[in-house]
Design a protein around this motif. Sequence first.
Motif, PDB file in Angstrom:
ATOM      1  N   ILE A 113       0.842  -1.205   0.000  1.00 35.13           N
ATOM      2  CA  ILE A 113       0.000   0.000   0.000  1.00 35.13           C
ATOM      3  C   ILE A 113       0.875   1.253   0.000  1.00 35.13           C
ATOM      4  CG2 ILE A 113      -1.605   1.363   1.421  1.00 35.13           C
ATOM      5  CD1 ILE A 113      -2.692  -1.429   2.423  1.00 35.13           C
ATOM      6  N   GLU A 114       1.888   1.262   0.863  1.00 39.92           N
ATOM      7  CA  GLU A 114       2.707   2.465   1.016  1.00 39.92           C
ATOM      8  C   GLU A 114       3.604   2.704  -0.197  1.00 39.92           C
ATOM      9  OE1 GLU A 114       2.740   4.916   3.456  1.00 39.92           O
ATOM     10  OE2 GLU A 114       0.810   3.976   3.841  1.00 39.92           O
ATOM     11  N   ARG A 117       1.092   3.693  -3.097  1.00 43.12           N
ATOM     12  CA  ARG A 117       0.511   5.019  -2.861  1.00 43.12           C
ATOM     13  C   ARG A 117       1.502   6.115  -3.246  1.00 43.12           C
ATOM     14  NH1 ARG A 117       0.916   8.618   0.998  1.00 43.12           N
ATOM     15  NH2 ARG A 117       2.161   7.310   2.384  1.00 43.12           N
ATOM     16  N   ARG A 118       2.758   5.909  -2.856  1.00 46.11           N
ATOM     17  CA  ARG A 118       3.789   6.896  -3.180  1.00 46.11           C
ATOM     18  C   ARG A 118       3.967   7.049  -4.685  1.00 46.11           C
ATOM     19  NH1 ARG A 118       4.924   5.469   1.954  1.00 46.11           N
ATOM     20  NH2 ARG A 118       6.485   6.629   3.183  1.00 46.11           N
ATOM     21  N   PRO A 122      -4.030   3.740  -7.322  1.00 43.40           N
ATOM     22  CA  PRO A 122      -5.296   3.724  -6.580  1.00 43.40           C
ATOM     23  C   PRO A 122      -5.378   2.465  -5.714  1.00 43.40           C
ATOM     24  CG  PRO A 122      -5.672   2.949  -8.810  1.00 43.40           C
ATOM     25  CD  PRO A 122      -4.192   3.256  -8.711  1.00 43.40           C
ATOM     26  N   TYR A 124      -5.458   0.253  -1.828  1.00 47.43           N
ATOM     27  CA  TYR A 124      -6.026   0.236  -0.466  1.00 47.43           C
ATOM     28  C   TYR A 124      -5.951  -1.191   0.076  1.00 47.43           C
ATOM     29  CZ  TYR A 124      -9.744  -0.961  -3.734  1.00 47.43           C
ATOM     30  OH  TYR A 124     -10.431  -1.509  -4.790  1.00 47.43           O
TER      31      TYR A 124
END
Length: 274
Positions: A113-114, A117-118, A122, A124
């Motif tokens: 996720i991290e 996300r960076r 999209p 989660y």
Amino acid sequence: MHDDPWRRRFTDEARSERPDLALLCLLIGTEADPGLDEAGLDAAQIELDRLAGLLPYGAKSPRAWAAALAALLGGRCDFRGSPGDYQRLESSLLHEVLRRRRGLPILLSVVWIEVARRAGAPVYGVALPGHFVVGFGEPGEQVLADPFAGGRLLTGSDAELLVAGATGAPLDASMLTPASPLDVVLRIVNNIRAWAAARPEQSSVALWAVELSLLLPSHPARLRYDRAQLLVQRGEFMTGAAELDAYADVVATVEPATAEAIRGRARAARARLN
């Protein structure tokens, strides 16, 4: 509960408008690893940034994002899990998972996720019962991947099998909704508590895990009772008894008989001092 800078930071972050999932997970690590300092936290965040920088640049479909993460994290970097990881506390600590590239499904999902996300994906977390995975894209075009299996893409029937294996119940659409950062953190500390509960000599780990749960803005009231029981178990009879009495006051209006039984446990705890 003892007050220290790490816990104050954990509390502040958990109550912020947009809680930082990576930071909250790293702050959990400070409880387990006294050697984890500000430099260690920074190094872990820098590693997540570095991994994100290795992803191919540009907008992609949910399936292409999932494939890119699987190729990088599951393939090139060999992040994955094994049954033995469930026996190790390090498997629930983000800084250790980044170092070992092994962990529980939920911690490997946090890495995905991290990193994703960076890079602008999209992405989660999806808290399937018994097995945490990651999702990409909106409902209807959602693509699920299993970081524990190196990023294997999950078909609808794969997800149904995971849920059936964990609960015996069918997959419900509500199980596929994105998990909030605080949902993820609570599930991680619950995993740590379960790990410690199976190891009575690790009551100190169970205690800090329940205390972190109590610092989250929303938590079950019963956690106060669990903390009181742990204090008594650890020989902190007066503190545990006071906590039992406080919890009895909370439940007295709705369950007077339960409250009286809890007060009896508080009296018994105090009696052990004599």
